[in-house]
Design a protein around this motif. Structure first.
Motif, PDB file in Angstrom:
ATOM      1  N   ASN A  74     -11.324  19.379  38.490  1.00 18.20           N
ATOM      2  CA  ASN A  74     -10.968  18.856  37.172  1.00 18.20           C
ATOM      3  C   ASN A  74      -9.452  18.754  36.981  1.00 18.20           C
ATOM      4  O   ASN A  74      -8.948  18.871  35.858  1.00 18.20           O
ATOM      5  CB  ASN A  74     -11.577  19.708  36.053  1.00 18.20           C
ATOM      6  CG  ASN A  74     -12.360  18.878  35.060  1.00 18.20           C
ATOM      7  OD1 ASN A  74     -12.616  17.697  35.283  1.00 18.20           O
ATOM      8  ND2 ASN A  74     -12.733  19.479  33.942  1.00 18.20           N
ATOM      9  N   LEU A  75      -8.741  18.553  38.076  1.00 14.82           N
ATOM     10  CA  LEU A  75      -7.289  18.450  38.034  1.00 14.82           C
ATOM     11  C   LEU A  75      -6.858  17.065  38.515  1.00 14.82           C
ATOM     12  O   LEU A  75      -7.281  16.608  39.582  1.00 14.82           O
ATOM     13  CB  LEU A  75      -6.646  19.523  38.924  1.00 14.82           C
ATOM     14  CG  LEU A  75      -6.953  20.980  38.576  1.00 14.82           C
ATOM     15  CD1 LEU A  75      -6.390  21.906  39.636  1.00 14.82           C
ATOM     16  CD2 LEU A  75      -6.409  21.336  37.199  1.00 14.82           C
ATOM     17  N   ALA A  76      -6.031  16.404  37.733  1.00 10.92           N
ATOM     18  CA  ALA A  76      -5.479  15.104  38.113  1.00 10.92           C
ATOM     19  C   ALA A  76      -4.086  15.307  38.691  1.00 10.92           C
ATOM     20  O   ALA A  76      -3.240  15.953  38.067  1.00 10.92           O
ATOM     21  CB  ALA A  76      -5.422  14.182  36.901  1.00 10.92           C
ATOM     22  N   ARG A  83       2.856  16.261  39.815  1.00 12.00           N
ATOM     23  CA  ARG A  83       2.510  16.373  38.401  1.00 12.00           C
ATOM     24  C   ARG A  83       1.002  16.609  38.307  1.00 12.00           C
ATOM     25  O   ARG A  83       0.213  15.844  38.839  1.00 12.00           O
ATOM     26  CB  ARG A  83       2.924  15.122  37.630  1.00 12.00           C
ATOM     27  CG  ARG A  83       4.398  14.804  37.804  1.00 12.00           C
ATOM     28  CD  ARG A  83       4.833  13.574  36.993  1.00 12.00           C
ATOM     29  NE  ARG A  83       5.074  13.955  35.604  1.00 12.00           N
ATOM     30  CZ  ARG A  83       4.373  13.532  34.573  1.00 12.00           C
ATOM     31  NH1 ARG A  83       3.331  12.717  34.767  1.00 12.00           N
ATOM     32  NH2 ARG A  83       4.664  13.902  33.348  1.00 12.00           N
ATOM     33  N   ILE A  84       0.615  17.695  37.640  1.00 12.96           N
ATOM     34  CA  ILE A  84      -0.790  18.120  37.622  1.00 12.96           C
ATOM     35  C   ILE A  84      -1.252  18.282  36.178  1.00 12.96           C
ATOM     36  O   ILE A  84      -0.603  18.960  35.378  1.00 12.96           O
ATOM     37  CB  ILE A  84      -0.963  19.459  38.370  1.00 12.96           C
ATOM     38  CG1 ILE A  84      -0.324  19.369  39.761  1.00 12.96           C
ATOM     39  CG2 ILE A  84      -2.433  19.820  38.496  1.00 12.96           C
ATOM     40  CD1 ILE A  84       0.242  20.659  40.246  1.00 12.96           C
ATOM     41  N   GLN A  85      -2.378  17.662  35.865  1.00 14.88           N
ATOM     42  CA  GLN A  85      -2.949  17.758  34.524  1.00 14.88           C
ATOM     43  C   GLN A  85      -4.353  18.333  34.601  1.00 14.88           C
ATOM     44  O   GLN A  85      -5.159  17.916  35.432  1.00 14.88           O
ATOM     45  CB  GLN A  85      -2.993  16.385  33.860  1.00 14.88           C
ATOM     46  CG  GLN A  85      -3.493  16.422  32.420  1.00 14.88           C
ATOM     47  CD  GLN A  85      -3.393  15.075  31.734  1.00 14.88           C
ATOM     48  OE1 GLN A  85      -3.191  14.056  32.393  1.00 14.88           O
ATOM     49  NE2 GLN A  85      -3.518  15.061  30.421  1.00 14.88           N
ATOM     50  N   ASN A  86      -4.618  19.290  33.732  1.00 11.55           N
ATOM     51  CA  ASN A  86      -5.956  19.890  33.647  1.00 11.55           C
ATOM     52  C   ASN A  86      -6.800  19.029  32.704  1.00 11.55           C
ATOM     53  O   ASN A  86      -6.661  19.107  31.485  1.00 11.55           O
ATOM     54  CB  ASN A  86      -5.862  21.325  33.139  1.00 11.55           C
ATOM     55  CG  ASN A  86      -7.157  22.088  33.340  1.00 11.55           C
ATOM     56  OD1 ASN A  86      -8.234  21.501  33.391  1.00 11.55           O
ATOM     57  ND2 ASN A  86      -7.056  23.406  33.466  1.00 11.55           N
ATOM     58  N   ILE A  87      -7.660  18.209  33.291  1.00 11.11           N
ATOM     59  CA  ILE A  87      -8.462  17.268  32.505  1.00 11.11           C
ATOM     60  C   ILE A  87      -9.409  18.009  31.568  1.00 11.11           C
ATOM     61  O   ILE A  87      -9.745  17.525  30.486  1.00 11.11           O
ATOM     62  CB  ILE A  87      -9.262  16.349  33.442  1.00 11.11           C
ATOM     63  CG1 ILE A  87      -8.314  15.600  34.384  1.00 11.11           C
ATOM     64  CG2 ILE A  87     -10.087  15.345  32.649  1.00 11.11           C
ATOM     65  CD1 ILE A  87      -9.008  14.857  35.498  1.00 11.11           C
ATOM     66  N   GLY A  88      -9.799  19.215  31.973  1.00 12.64           N
ATOM     67  CA  GLY A  88     -10.778  19.958  31.184  1.00 12.64           C
ATOM     68  C   GLY A  88     -10.199  20.725  30.018  1.00 12.64           C
ATOM     69  O   GLY A  88     -10.949  21.347  29.259  1.00 12.64           O
ATOM     70  N   LYS A 104      -8.303  13.682  45.730  1.00 19.76           N
ATOM     71  CA  LYS A 104      -9.760  13.815  45.751  1.00 19.76           C
ATOM     72  C   LYS A 104     -10.181  15.274  45.675  1.00 19.76           C
ATOM     73  O   LYS A 104     -11.117  15.640  44.947  1.00 19.76           O
ATOM     74  CB  LYS A 104     -10.310  13.172  47.022  1.00 19.76           C
ATOM     75  CG  LYS A 104     -11.826  13.091  47.086  1.00 19.76           C
ATOM     76  CD  LYS A 104     -12.280  12.338  48.335  1.00 19.76           C
ATOM     77  CE  LYS A 104     -13.794  12.239  48.401  1.00 19.76           C
ATOM     78  NZ  LYS A 104     -14.238  11.501  49.621  1.00 19.76           N
ATOM     79  N   LEU A 105      -9.485  16.132  46.428  1.00 21.13           N
ATOM     80  CA  LEU A 105      -9.793  17.557  46.433  1.00 21.13           C
ATOM     81  C   LEU A 105      -9.573  18.181  45.050  1.00 21.13           C
ATOM     82  O   LEU A 105     -10.413  18.932  44.544  1.00 21.13           O
ATOM     83  CB  LEU A 105      -8.917  18.274  47.478  1.00 21.13           C
ATOM     84  CG  LEU A 105      -8.969  19.801  47.500  1.00 21.13           C
ATOM     85  CD1 LEU A 105     -10.362  20.284  47.901  1.00 21.13           C
ATOM     86  CD2 LEU A 105      -7.932  20.362  48.469  1.00 21.13           C
ATOM     87  N   PHE A 106      -8.455  17.835  44.422  1.00 18.16           N
ATOM     88  CA  PHE A 106      -8.123  18.434  43.127  1.00 18.16           C
ATOM     89  C   PHE A 106      -9.023  17.884  42.016  1.00 18.16           C
ATOM     90  O   PHE A 106      -9.296  18.586  41.034  1.00 18.16           O
ATOM     91  CB  PHE A 106      -6.650  18.179  42.797  1.00 18.16           C
ATOM     92  CG  PHE A 106      -5.725  19.190  43.406  1.00 18.16           C
ATOM     93  CD1 PHE A 106      -4.947  20.012  42.610  1.00 18.16           C
ATOM     94  CD2 PHE A 106      -5.626  19.346  44.781  1.00 18.16           C
ATOM     95  CE1 PHE A 106      -4.093  20.952  43.166  1.00 18.16           C
ATOM     96  CE2 PHE A 106      -4.775  20.273  45.344  1.00 18.16           C
ATOM     97  CZ  PHE A 106      -4.009  21.090  44.537  1.00 18.16           C
ATOM     98  N   GLY A 161      -4.876  18.866  25.513  1.00 16.75           N
ATOM     99  CA  GLY A 161      -3.632  19.352  24.917  1.00 16.75           C
ATOM    100  C   GLY A 161      -2.796  20.229  25.818  1.00 16.75           C
ATOM    101  O   GLY A 161      -1.647  20.549  25.493  1.00 16.75           O
ATOM    102  N   ALA A 162      -3.337  20.664  26.963  1.00 15.63           N
ATOM    103  CA  ALA A 162      -2.566  21.498  27.888  1.00 15.63           C
ATOM    104  C   ALA A 162      -1.434  20.658  28.487  1.00 15.63           C
ATOM    105  O   ALA A 162      -1.628  19.478  28.794  1.00 15.63           O
ATOM    106  CB  ALA A 162      -3.450  22.044  28.993  1.00 15.63           C
ATOM    107  N   PRO A 163      -0.246  21.234  28.645  1.00 14.10           N
ATOM    108  CA  PRO A 163       0.876  20.462  29.174  1.00 14.10           C
ATOM    109  C   PRO A 163       0.665  20.078  30.636  1.00 14.10           C
ATOM    110  O   PRO A 163      -0.025  20.776  31.382  1.00 14.10           O
ATOM    111  CB  PRO A 163       2.057  21.425  29.040  1.00 14.10           C
ATOM    112  CG  PRO A 163       1.448  22.792  29.063  1.00 14.10           C
ATOM    113  CD  PRO A 163       0.123  22.633  28.370  1.00 14.10           C
ATOM    114  N   ILE A 164       1.248  18.953  31.032  1.00 14.98           N
ATOM    115  CA  ILE A 164       1.247  18.563  32.441  1.00 14.98           C
ATOM    116  C   ILE A 164       2.207  19.489  33.182  1.00 14.98           C
ATOM    117  O   ILE A 164       3.355  19.667  32.778  1.00 14.98           O
ATOM    118  CB  ILE A 164       1.676  17.090  32.599  1.00 14.98           C
ATOM    119  CG1 ILE A 164       0.628  16.168  31.968  1.00 14.98           C
ATOM    120  CG2 ILE A 164       1.875  16.748  34.070  1.00 14.98           C
ATOM    121  CD1 ILE A 164       1.017  14.706  31.967  1.00 14.98           C
ATOM    122  N   SER A 165       1.731  20.099  34.248  1.00 15.31           N
ATOM    123  CA  SER A 165       2.569  21.019  35.026  1.00 15.31           C
ATOM    124  C   SER A 165       3.237  20.270  36.164  1.00 15.31           C
ATOM    125  O   SER A 165       2.665  19.315  36.714  1.00 15.31           O
ATOM    126  CB  SER A 165       1.715  22.162  35.583  1.00 15.31           C
ATOM    127  OG  SER A 165       1.131  22.898  34.537  1.00 15.31           O
TER     128      SER A 165
END
Length: 474
Positions: free
Chosen positions: A16-18, A27-32, A10-12, A35-39
């Motif tokens: 805009n981070l999943a 596993r973190i994805q920048n929704i905004g 919820k915080l992330f 094409g950015a890789p999942i970190s």
């Protein structure tokens, strides 16, 4: 999903981070950023993701150049924590046409070096005070005598340690008149890439390459530096892999010397120049990136590698000379016959070309299959000699330490409040009491947990456990 992960998600999400979790891996994805890789971030179970560190990592994961360069992967080792602008423990892979100078910063080729020697612990205790007094001058008071000819600096910057040894042995000077240069040559095989990167003197500070001078005295060379850098005497407390330990020349009961420092003023000179150059070379027809992170593309990236290698060669010599100062004083106190062979020396702030990518490591050490890995604890906790397992998921990288758990400001507040910082049994030699407080054991994550999670995830395997006895802090 656990309650804590639900709160974290919820915080992330507000940023805009999943976030999702797979075992010990976040596993973190920048929704905004399409094409950015999942970190991916590896953490021991009881430590939570630091939002500031994650936002820093995701900023680097989203870097791209208008001409086509891109980030292909971004991961973090368990010592992951926020830095001033770059997260420590970050590993970023880019296409081979792009490099991000900010991703490794200005402490270029900072790294760890480990030596071991056979000195009886009773003899050590009886003569420790004498050794400390000799090393206090060398390591903290600047009384070392290190004159060097300009041609030796040229050889160093152009050809690394191999070039420096060839030049310096022709006319040894100062504290190194009695240095065994044959031994130094033989030890190059224990240094990452042989200690000789392809650099060029033109990228070095002008004061160190002026051929009109007969002798140069560099105040930055053979210095520890501040922050978490150190020279530490340890004892080999446990052998965890007898075969590997034997191959590396490590035995239980030996006294070891671990050195953590980098390229000092030369790294600052090179790093700042190229961070500025990347901004200047951003295509004028494009807006500045919102992250304020500027990559280099094409020929500029190639030029940066040469400049970075110049600073890397200096960092290698900085650690070598610190070790030689220690070896010199040890022999003065314990006898000329004392051997102090090099076990391993490797960087953790560097860009390397691997598997068709440029791998940027910031506070993360190479851990290719069969490669020694040094993971230090705090000055009150053990350090580890490990062996890399070549984990591709984490880009062949391991942590370079335990990683900070509490900020320096927090440590001063805790000290003021009278909290236990874990300094009771710590023997730390420093000119700055503040250094003991900000680098106290309580500031760091549990090194055993940090190591164990990497063992469980097949990043490294343990070889030996080293217990701290005496630490010098700059």
């Amino acid at each position: 999903m656990s309650t804590s992960l639900k709160r974290l998600t919820k915080l992330f999400k507000k940023q805009n981070l999943a976030v999702s979790k797979d075992g010990a891996v976040y596993r973190i994805q920048n929704i905004g950023v399409p094409g950015a890789p999942i970190s991916e971030v590896l953490l021991p179970e009881r430590y939570n993701l630091d939002l500031k560190a994650v936002k820093q990592l995701m900023s680097f994961a989203g870097v791209a150049h208008p001409n086509g360069g891109e980030v292909r992967a971004a991961v973090a080792t368990p010592d992951f924590h926020a830095g001033s602008s770059v997260p420590v423990g970050a590993v970023v892979a880019t296409s081979r046409d792009m490099i991000i100078p900010q991703a490794i910063g200005t402490d270029i080729h900072c790294g760890m070096r480990l030596h071991a020697m056979d000195i009886d612990i009773t003899d050590w205790q009886s003569k420790k005070t004498e050794l400390v007094e000799k090393l206090r001058g060398d390591l903290l008071l600047g009384t070392r005598n290190l004159p060097m000819q300009p041609r030796s600096f040229h050889e160093l910057f152009n050809n690394g340690l191999a070039g420096w040894v060839r030049s310096a042995k022709l006319k040894p000077m100062g504290d190194f008149i009695e240095t065994d240069f044959v031994q130094l040559e033989n030890e190059l095989g224990c240094v990452y890439s042989g200690g000789s990167e392809e650099g060029h003197a033109k990228w070095a500070p002008e004061s160190l390459v002026n051929l009109e001078r007969s002798v140069i005295r560099d105040s930055s060379l053979a210095t520890i530096g501040g922050g978490n850098h150190f020279v530490e005497f340890q004892i080999v407390d446990e052998i965890l892999d007898r075969k590997r330990a034997f191959q590396l020349g490590v035995k239980k009961g030996q006294i070891s010397i671990m050195i953590h420092t980098g390229s000092r003023a030369v790294g600052m000179h090179v790093g700042n120049y190229w961070i500025d150059k990347a901004r200047e070379n951003w295509p004028s027809t494009y807006k500045y990136p919102s992250s304020k992170i500027f990559p280099l593309y094409g020929n500029r990236a190639t030029e940066y590698l040469e400049a970075m290698n110049t600073a890397a060669n200096y960092a290698n010599l900085n650690r070598l000379l610190l070790a030689e100062l220690v070896r010199k004083r040890v022999r003065e106190v314990f006898g000329k016959g004392i051997e102090m062979p090099l076990i391993h020396d490797a960087p953790h702030n560097i860009v390397t070309e691997e598997s068709g990518c440029f791998i940027h490591r910031k506070g993360a050490t190479p851990a290719h299959f069969g490669e020694p890995v040094l993971i230090p604890g705090s000055m009150g906790h053990p350090s580890y000699l490990m062996m890399g397992l070549g984990n591709q998921r984490f880009l062949n990288s391991a942590s370079h330490g335990a990683g900070r758990d509490k900020s320096r400001h927090d440590m001063f507040c805790r000290n003021k409040a009278g909290e236990d910082l874990g300094l009771t049994c710590v023997d730390c030699i420093t000119l700055k009491e503040d250094r003991r407080i900000e680098e106290a054991p309580a500031a760091y994550k549990d090194i055993d947990e940090v190591v164990e999670v990497q063992v469980q995830n097949k990043i490294v395997s343990p070889v030996a456990k080293l217990k701290p006895m005496l630490t010098f802090k700059g």
